[in-house]
Design a protein around this motif. Structure first.
Motif, PDB file in Angstrom:
ATOM      1  N   ARG A 201       1.562 -73.184  80.865  1.00  0.00           N
ATOM      2  CA  ARG A 201       2.656 -73.977  80.284  1.00  0.00           C
ATOM      3  C   ARG A 201       3.808 -73.077  79.853  1.00  0.00           C
ATOM      4  NH1 ARG A 201      -1.013 -76.324  77.228  1.00  0.00           N
ATOM      5  NH2 ARG A 201      -0.152 -75.509  75.296  1.00  0.00           N
TER       6      ARG A 201
ATOM      7  N   HIS B 167       7.576 -73.362  81.432  1.00  0.00           N
ATOM      8  CA  HIS B 167       8.653 -73.876  80.591  1.00  0.00           C
ATOM      9  C   HIS B 167       9.575 -72.801  80.060  1.00  0.00           C
ATOM     10  CE1 HIS B 167       6.967 -77.812  80.946  1.00  0.00           C
ATOM     11  NE2 HIS B 167       5.814 -77.391  80.495  1.00  0.00           N
TER      12      HIS B 167
ATOM     13  N   GLU C 194      11.556 -71.908  86.351  1.00  0.00           N
ATOM     14  CA  GLU C 194      11.349 -73.199  87.001  1.00  0.00           C
ATOM     15  C   GLU C 194      11.092 -73.058  88.499  1.00  0.00           C
ATOM     16  OE1 GLU C 194      14.168 -72.563  85.116  1.00  0.00           O
ATOM     17  OE2 GLU C 194      13.424 -73.505  83.294  1.00  0.00           O
TER      18      GLU C 194
END
Length: 176
Positions: A60, A64, A69
């Motif tokens: 995660r 993030h 990305e």
């Protein structure tokens, strides 16, 4: 029936925004119990995927982080810092994620001694499943709590965390 009360704090030590020490200690105990229960449920739900809650958190964090990305990457040392773990522990987490095919290490073009970590396509796919587990466990635990109370608890914890980080950044000294 007892008429005694908890020892009172020195004058001016507590106010409307500062809970008595016993309330803060009870809150810390309640948070510890909550985290243990949430972690156990999360571990049980992630077990079929062969991943730990810490590894899911690392995924995660990678997904993030600003610039991660697409095929952008993050240095291993930065991942350790964001996870608040030792660099050696981050290496162990990334080793397991790499073995599972969820991340890969790539050389840092700016520093040949450094390594960057990038999510693989399988890592991106796993994130969705792990996010669902995270949501299910959180909803089971906090579902009975009203949305306004959840928001108030979240705000209180964010405020406490910010104050803790600011005090820590100010340097060593007595606990505040």
């Amino acid at each position: 029936m007892s008429t005694s009360s908890a020892p009172s704090a020195p004058s001016g030590a507590t106010g409307p925004s500062t809970p008595p020490a016993d309330t803060a200690a009870e809150l810390a105990d309640a948070l510890t119990r909550a985290m243990k229960r949430i972690r156990r449920q999360t571990m049980a739900r992630l077990e079929p995927y062969g991943i730990t809650p810490g590894q899911a958190r690392a995924l995660r964090t990678l997904a993030h982080a600003p610039g991660c990305e697409g095929r952008e990457t993050m240095r291993l040392s930065e991942l350790a810092e964001r996870l608040h773990i030792a660099p050696r522990s981050a290496t162990t987490v990334v080793d397991a994620l790499e073995e599972a095919g969820l991340v890969e290490r790539v050389p840092d073009p700016a520093d040949r001694r450094a390594v960057r970590v990038v999510l693989t396509a399988a890592g991106h796919g796993a994130l969705e499943r792990f996010g669902q587990v995270r949501q299910e466990v959180a909803q089971e635990y906090f579902g009975p709590v009203s949305r306004p109370d959840q928001a108030a608890l979240l705000q209180a914890l964010r405020t406490a965390e910010l104050a803790f980080e600011q005090n820590r950044a100010a340097g060593p000294g007595p606990a505040r």
